[in-house]
Design a protein around this motif. Structure first.
Motif, PDB file in Angstrom:
ATOM      1  N   GLY A 102      30.239  20.530  30.471  1.00 16.81           N
ATOM      2  CA  GLY A 102      30.547  21.696  31.285  1.00 16.81           C
ATOM      3  C   GLY A 102      29.355  22.126  32.124  1.00 16.81           C
ATOM      4  N   PHE A 103      28.174  22.108  31.532  1.00 15.72           N
ATOM      5  CA  PHE A 103      26.960  22.477  32.268  1.00 15.72           C
ATOM      6  C   PHE A 103      26.719  21.512  33.430  1.00 15.72           C
ATOM      7  N   ILE A 104      26.884  20.212  33.187  1.00 17.75           N
ATOM      8  CA  ILE A 104      26.690  19.219  34.238  1.00 17.75           C
ATOM      9  C   ILE A 104      27.709  19.410  35.361  1.00 17.75           C
ATOM     10  N   LEU A 105      28.975  19.615  35.002  1.00  9.04           N
ATOM     11  CA  LEU A 105      30.013  19.818  36.016  1.00  9.04           C
ATOM     12  C   LEU A 105      29.725  21.056  36.854  1.00  9.04           C
ATOM     13  N   ARG A 106      29.303  22.150  36.190  1.00 11.32           N
ATOM     14  CA  ARG A 106      29.004  23.383  36.923  1.00 11.32           C
ATOM     15  C   ARG A 106      27.845  23.168  37.896  1.00 11.32           C
ATOM     16  N   THR A 107      26.839  22.421  37.467  1.00 10.32           N
ATOM     17  CA  THR A 107      25.700  22.142  38.339  1.00 10.32           C
ATOM     18  C   THR A 107      26.121  21.293  39.533  1.00 10.32           C
ATOM     19  N   LEU A 108      26.936  20.266  39.294  1.00  4.86           N
ATOM     20  CA  LEU A 108      27.394  19.413  40.384  1.00  4.86           C
ATOM     21  C   LEU A 108      28.251  20.186  41.373  1.00  4.86           C
ATOM     22  N   PHE A 112      27.554  20.656  45.298  1.00  4.01           N
ATOM     23  CA  PHE A 112      28.515  20.130  46.269  1.00  4.01           C
ATOM     24  C   PHE A 112      29.198  21.230  47.083  1.00  4.01           C
ATOM     25  N   TRP A 113      29.611  22.310  46.412  1.00  2.00           N
ATOM     26  CA  TRP A 113      30.372  23.358  47.102  1.00  2.00           C
ATOM     27  C   TRP A 113      29.565  24.628  47.366  1.00  2.00           C
ATOM     28  N   GLY A 114      28.404  24.780  46.732  1.00  2.00           N
ATOM     29  CA  GLY A 114      27.582  25.953  46.958  1.00  2.00           C
ATOM     30  C   GLY A 114      27.997  27.136  46.102  1.00  2.00           C
ATOM     31  N   ALA A 115      27.233  28.215  46.219  1.00  2.00           N
ATOM     32  CA  ALA A 115      27.459  29.402  45.391  1.00  2.00           C
ATOM     33  C   ALA A 115      28.235  30.491  46.120  1.00  2.00           C
ATOM     34  N   GLU A 116      28.530  30.303  47.397  1.00  2.00           N
ATOM     35  CA  GLU A 116      29.215  31.337  48.179  1.00  2.00           C
ATOM     36  C   GLU A 116      30.675  31.468  47.747  1.00  2.00           C
ATOM     37  N   PRO A 117      31.119  32.680  47.397  1.00  2.00           N
ATOM     38  CA  PRO A 117      32.537  32.877  47.037  1.00  2.00           C
ATOM     39  C   PRO A 117      33.455  32.572  48.217  1.00  2.00           C
ATOM     40  N   ARG A 118      34.610  32.025  47.926  1.00  2.00           N
ATOM     41  CA  ARG A 118      35.585  31.683  48.960  1.00  2.00           C
ATOM     42  C   ARG A 118      36.961  32.197  48.556  1.00  2.00           C
ATOM     43  N   GLY A 119      37.741  32.564  49.550  1.00  2.00           N
ATOM     44  CA  GLY A 119      39.100  33.001  49.291  1.00  2.00           C
ATOM     45  C   GLY A 119      40.041  31.813  49.190  1.00  2.00           C
ATOM     46  N   ALA A 200      44.698  23.307  33.632  1.00  2.00           N
ATOM     47  CA  ALA A 200      43.522  24.086  34.029  1.00  2.00           C
ATOM     48  C   ALA A 200      43.448  24.217  35.546  1.00  2.00           C
ATOM     49  N   ALA A 201      43.769  23.143  36.264  1.00  2.00           N
ATOM     50  CA  ALA A 201      43.735  23.183  37.727  1.00  2.00           C
ATOM     51  C   ALA A 201      44.720  24.208  38.272  1.00  2.00           C
ATOM     52  N   LEU A 202      45.925  24.230  37.706  1.00  2.00           N
ATOM     53  CA  LEU A 202      46.924  25.196  38.166  1.00  2.00           C
ATOM     54  C   LEU A 202      46.445  26.616  37.910  1.00  2.00           C
ATOM     55  N   GLY A 203      45.843  26.838  36.743  1.00  2.00           N
ATOM     56  CA  GLY A 203      45.287  28.155  36.449  1.00  2.00           C
ATOM     57  C   GLY A 203      44.190  28.527  37.423  1.00  2.00           C
ATOM     58  N   GLY A 204      43.332  27.565  37.783  1.00  2.00           N
ATOM     59  CA  GLY A 204      42.254  27.837  38.717  1.00  2.00           C
ATOM     60  C   GLY A 204      42.750  28.198  40.103  1.00  2.00           C
ATOM     61  N   ILE A 205      43.813  27.537  40.538  1.00  2.00           N
ATOM     62  CA  ILE A 205      44.372  27.826  41.871  1.00  2.00           C
ATOM     63  C   ILE A 205      44.835  29.271  41.955  1.00  2.00           C
ATOM     64  N   PHE A 206      45.613  29.703  40.978  1.00  2.00           N
ATOM     65  CA  PHE A 206      46.166  31.052  41.047  1.00  2.00           C
ATOM     66  C   PHE A 206      45.146  32.110  40.661  1.00  2.00           C
ATOM     67  N   LEU A 207      44.171  31.741  39.851  1.00  2.00           N
ATOM     68  CA  LEU A 207      43.123  32.696  39.519  1.00  2.00           C
ATOM     69  C   LEU A 207      42.229  32.975  40.721  1.00  2.00           C
ATOM     70  N   GLY A 208      42.088  31.993  41.609  1.00  2.00           N
ATOM     71  CA  GLY A 208      41.241  32.171  42.784  1.00  2.00           C
ATOM     72  C   GLY A 208      41.878  32.941  43.924  1.00  2.00           C
ATOM     73  N   MET A 209      43.147  33.324  43.782  1.00  2.10           N
ATOM     74  CA  MET A 209      43.821  34.071  44.848  1.00  2.10           C
ATOM     75  C   MET A 209      43.388  35.533  44.859  1.00  2.10           C
ATOM     76  N   PHE A 210      43.602  36.185  45.982  1.00  2.00           N
ATOM     77  CA  PHE A 210      43.321  37.621  46.108  1.00  2.00           C
ATOM     78  C   PHE A 210      44.014  38.378  44.972  1.00  2.00           C
ATOM     79  N   PRO A 211      43.324  39.335  44.315  1.00  2.00           N
ATOM     80  CA  PRO A 211      42.063  39.982  44.710  1.00  2.00           C
ATOM     81  C   PRO A 211      40.809  39.282  44.210  1.00  2.00           C
ATOM     82  N   ARG A 212      40.927  38.101  43.602  1.00  2.00           N
ATOM     83  CA  ARG A 212      39.743  37.373  43.163  1.00  2.00           C
ATOM     84  C   ARG A 212      39.354  36.354  44.216  1.00  2.00           C
ATOM     85  N   SER A 213      38.274  35.628  43.961  1.00  2.00           N
ATOM     86  CA  SER A 213      37.821  34.575  44.860  1.00  2.00           C
ATOM     87  C   SER A 213      37.335  33.397  44.031  1.00  2.00           C
ATOM     88  N   VAL A 214      37.036  32.306  44.697  1.00  2.00           N
ATOM     89  CA  VAL A 214      36.611  31.085  44.023  1.00  2.00           C
ATOM     90  C   VAL A 214      35.098  30.944  44.133  1.00  2.00           C
TER      91      VAL A 214
END
Length: 298
Positions: A102-108, A112-119, A200-214
């Protein structure tokens, strides 16, 4: 009444994500006795993969399927490369390994995608809402509930009525007997991790929607879903789903009503409340609502 309904539906939306994540934990644990503490990173990877596919111009619904496929394959790859060689090793070894993965994946992902939140883009207006019983409910919340229910329903149909599901249940019951019966246990474990990653991917998609971000910290939601695994029962897929929805509702209702009553002490109390419930269950019913007590015969 309208405010209660609004909080209830928001809680169900959050609970649907908790249920997907908790089910991913339970599916892997039942099959291999492994706690996958990289589940949150799979969730985050799914959210970022969705953004990438949408950025390539792929239609939204096709991107959802593609994201679930990609994240499922990543989960199966982790099981095949890192965990299968450790079969028979002590449990704490695999737990530490999944934390490290998990630590390695989070670092990668940070690189790759940066730390900036995205909608998270949606095929409907991201802030769109509908009126239900005088309460204004986000379409994102309703979509999250609907997608969660459909995905969970499809999983239980797969488990109960398909050959793969029967093999998964047999492997979860006894791996040695399953191998003796000719069931390809290695492939079944890979399929289990694939399904867990896709959920997990499906959960991540809907969790990243407004009012939250990715962002790269989105996966910490898996730690907030972990109490649902304990409350529902480590070996019960049904328990994980029921407890996931229940804790999501309790968390949102606590935020809406209890936090304010506690004053300064109540700040973010709703994020702690699921763990309080988990501790109480560990004290009173350690095997959870639907878990079965293990009896060893000597």
């Amino acid at each position: 009444m309208s405010s209660f309904l609004q909080l209830l539906l928001a809680g169900l939306a959050l609970g649907s994500v908790y249920a997907l994540v908790a089910l991913g934990f339970v599916v892997i644990y039942r099959a291999s006795q492994v706690f996958n503490f990289a589940q949150g990173e799979l969730l985050t990877f799914g959210a970022f993969a969705m953004l990438t596919l949408l950025g390539l111009g792929i239609p939204w619904y096709v991107a959802v399927a593609g994201t679930m496929l990609m994240t499922g394959l990543l989960g199966a790859l982790i099981e095949r490369v890192f965990l299968r060689p450790l079969v028979g090793r002590p449990v704490f070894v695999t737990i530490i390994l999944t934390i490290f993965i998990g630590f390695i994946l989070r670092t990668l992902m940070l690189v790759f995608w940066g730390a900036e939140p995205r909608g998270m883009p949606t095929p409907w207006e991201s802030m769109a809402a509908v009126d239900i019983g005088g309460a204004s409910i986000l379409v994102n919340s309703l979509a999250s509930i609907g997608a969660g229910v459909l995905a969970l329903g499809a999983f239980f149909v797969l488990i109960k009525y398909t050959r793969l599901g029967v093999s998964m249940r047999a492997t979860a019951s006894d791996q040695e007997v399953s191998m003796a019966l000719g069931i390809p246990v290695g492939r079944i474990l890979g399929a289990t991790w694939f399904i867990s990653g896709a959920l997990a991917a499906l959960g991540g998609i809907f969790l990243g929607m407004f009012p939250r971000s990715v962002d790269v910290h989105l996966g910490f939601i898996a730690l907030r879903a972990f109490p649902a695994v304990i409350v529902g029962g480590l070996t019960s897929a049904t328990g994980a789903v029921v407890a996931g929805f229940a804790l999501g509702v309790l968390e949102v209702l606590t935020q809406g009503y209890v936090n304010e009553m506690l004053g300064d002490f109540g700040q973010n109390f709703h994020t702690v409340f699921p763990y309080i419930v988990m501790i109480l269950f560990l004290m009173v019913r350690p095997y959870g609502l639907f878990g079965e007590e293990e009896v060893e015969r000597v």
